[in-house]
Design an enzyme around this catalytic site. Structure first.
Site, mmCIF file in Angstrom:
data_model
loop_
_atom_site.group_PDB
_atom_site.id
_atom_site.type_symbol
_atom_site.label_atom_id
_atom_site.label_comp_id
_atom_site.label_asym_id
_atom_site.label_seq_id
_atom_site.Cartn_x
_atom_site.Cartn_y
_atom_site.Cartn_z
ATOM 1 N N CYS A 13 0.859 -1.177 0.000
ATOM 2 C CA CYS A 13 0.000 0.000 0.000
ATOM 3 C C CYS A 13 0.904 1.238 0.000
ATOM 4 O O CYS A 13 2.125 1.132 0.143
ATOM 5 C CB CYS A 13 -0.906 0.003 1.235
ATOM 6 S SG CYS A 13 0.009 0.148 2.795
ATOM 7 N N HIS A 41 5.781 -5.089 8.501
ATOM 8 C CA HIS A 41 5.709 -6.488 8.909
ATOM 9 C C HIS A 41 6.033 -7.408 7.734
ATOM 10 O O HIS A 41 5.150 -8.036 7.161
ATOM 11 C CB HIS A 41 4.324 -6.805 9.496
ATOM 12 C CG HIS A 41 4.214 -6.436 10.938
ATOM 13 N ND1 HIS A 41 3.021 -6.118 11.534
ATOM 14 C CD2 HIS A 41 5.151 -6.340 11.923
ATOM 15 C CE1 HIS A 41 3.237 -5.838 12.815
ATOM 16 N NE2 HIS A 41 4.517 -5.960 13.060
ATOM 17 N N HIS A 74 4.037 1.700 11.242
ATOM 18 C CA HIS A 74 2.958 1.581 12.233
ATOM 19 C C HIS A 74 2.963 2.728 13.245
ATOM 20 O O HIS A 74 2.039 2.859 14.040
ATOM 21 C CB HIS A 74 3.100 0.261 13.004
ATOM 22 C CG HIS A 74 2.901 -0.952 12.163
ATOM 23 N ND1 HIS A 74 3.927 -1.789 11.809
ATOM 24 C CD2 HIS A 74 1.803 -1.462 11.580
ATOM 25 C CE1 HIS A 74 3.467 -2.771 11.056
ATOM 26 N NE2 HIS A 74 2.183 -2.594 10.897
ATOM 27 N N HIS A 121 -1.057 -4.439 19.312
ATOM 28 C CA HIS A 121 -0.465 -4.107 18.006
ATOM 29 C C HIS A 121 0.300 -2.790 18.120
ATOM 30 O O HIS A 121 -0.173 -1.851 18.773
ATOM 31 C CB HIS A 121 -1.563 -3.984 16.941
ATOM 32 C CG HIS A 121 -1.045 -3.912 15.547
ATOM 33 N ND1 HIS A 121 -0.552 -2.740 15.010
ATOM 34 C CD2 HIS A 121 -0.909 -4.850 14.584
ATOM 35 C CE1 HIS A 121 -0.156 -2.968 13.764
ATOM 36 N NE2 HIS A 121 -0.350 -4.242 13.483
ATOM 37 N N GLU A 123 0.739 -0.283 16.173
ATOM 38 C CA GLU A 123 -0.007 0.906 15.740
ATOM 39 C C GLU A 123 -0.931 1.393 16.842
ATOM 40 O O GLU A 123 -0.969 2.587 17.164
ATOM 41 C CB GLU A 123 -0.825 0.608 14.480
ATOM 42 C CG GLU A 123 -1.674 1.792 14.027
ATOM 43 C CD GLU A 123 -2.717 1.446 12.964
ATOM 44 O OE1 GLU A 123 -3.842 1.977 13.041
ATOM 45 O OE2 GLU A 123 -2.391 0.652 12.055
ATOM 46 N N THR A 164 -6.185 1.349 11.606
ATOM 47 C CA THR A 164 -6.302 1.494 10.151
ATOM 48 C C THR A 164 -6.676 0.196 9.450
ATOM 49 O O THR A 164 -7.333 0.220 8.410
ATOM 50 C CB THR A 164 -4.981 2.007 9.530
ATOM 51 O OG1 THR A 164 -3.916 1.147 9.935
ATOM 52 C CG2 THR A 164 -4.687 3.432 9.949
ATOM 53 N N SER A 220 1.632 -9.615 10.450
ATOM 54 C CA SER A 220 0.860 -8.559 9.794
ATOM 55 C C SER A 220 -0.624 -8.660 10.144
ATOM 56 O O SER A 220 -1.280 -9.650 9.832
ATOM 57 C CB SER A 220 1.053 -8.648 8.276
ATOM 58 O OG SER A 220 0.075 -7.889 7.605
#
Length: 289
Positions: A13, A41, A74, A121, A123, A164, A220
């Protein structure tokens, strides 16, 4: 004859591509640098960056004096930015940065940030650190329980955001609960549009396929979510990191196989998996005849 169909949005992305490019450029310009945690990741990409001189460190303490530090896609905790100051290159995905800013703004306004996402996580942990009042919920069940435990919470000033890569149905259900129970909740749709598009494509492909292959690093979150989505629509789903994990005969009896990949999966690995799947189909043809 059997066929392999690849999801259009499979692979890197924008945020991941940007982070990798920043790490490559910094490693070359500075003659080396430190990546704080996995910049994305994917172990293969990290290994390639390390070969350019971007070494991975797991804590700020491991950074050498004067060494430039890359912040992973992240994002990081606020205290890490405070400690590093100007010696860091911020490769945080712009979509993650926006959530950090929303949480920081909520904190300044005296609101309580509610984050829907995976509590451990990187993030989510990073986003939560921008306010001491942050509360994290893995899904709508936990959110509803928290609101009902103390009814007074329903009238608090709340700001809701999502990781996200959150699965869309988890977020939509959480939003409905907030709208139904809360009187002063600001709700921000923060699921990445690329993630949402990738999830929709995976669901559509899985509904048509006999076998789905999902490629991406095991750490991931978005890859894991793609596999979960595919399993709801397809009877056989393989979540792999590389082509070598696929065994002979895995497409036996298959007429249509689907292939998708997480946002941190390089195009080269996707191509290898596609080639392996195509060759497996060719090997099946004589048996069918």
């Amino acid at each position: 004859m059997a066929e392999v169909r690849v999801a259009k949005s499979a692979g890197f992305c924008y945020g991941v591509e940007r982070a990798v490019k920043l790490a490559e450029e910094t490693a070359r310009e500075k003659g080396g640098c430190a990546m704080l945690g996995s910049i994305i990741h994917n172990v293969h990409v990290v290994a390639e960056l390390e070969a350019l001189g971007a070494r991975q460190v797991d804590s700020v303490e491991e950074v050498r004096p004067g060494e430039t530090v890359i912040i992973r896609s992240h994002g990081e905790r606020k205290e890490v930015f405070d400690r590093l100051g100007s010696v860091c290159v911020n490769a945080t995905c712009p979509n993650v940065l926006r959530i950090q800013q929303l949480v920081a703004q909520a904190d300044r306004e005296g609101r309580i940030p509610l984050i829907i996402g995976e509590p451990r996580h990187p993030e989510v942990m990073g986003v939560a650190s921008w306010s001491d009042r942050s509360v994290i919920f893995p899904g709508p069940e936990e959110l509803e329980k928290w609101l009902l435990q103390e009814p007074s919470r329903q009238s608090l000033s709340l700001t809701a955001v999502a990781q996200t890569t959150c699965i869309r149905t988890i977020w939509e259900t959480s939003k409905e609960i907030l709208k139904k129970l809360c009187t002063n909740a600001k709700i921000f749709d923060t699921i990445c549009s690329a993630t949402h598009r990738r999830q929709l494509e995976a669901a559509e492909l899985a509904a048509q396929a006999d076998v789905m292959v999902v490629v991406g690093d095991r750490k991931s979150a978005n890859t894991k979510h793609l596999a979960e989505i595919c399993r709801k629509a397809c009877p056989v789903v393989y979540q792999i990191e590389q082509a070598g994990e696929l065994t002979t005969g895995f497409l036996s009896g298959c007429t249509m196989a689907g292939l998708t990949a997480g946002a941190s999966t390089p195009a080269g690995i996707i191509k290898e998996v596609y080639t392996t799947m195509s060759e497996e189909i060719k090997n099946m043809e004589p048996q069918e005849e």
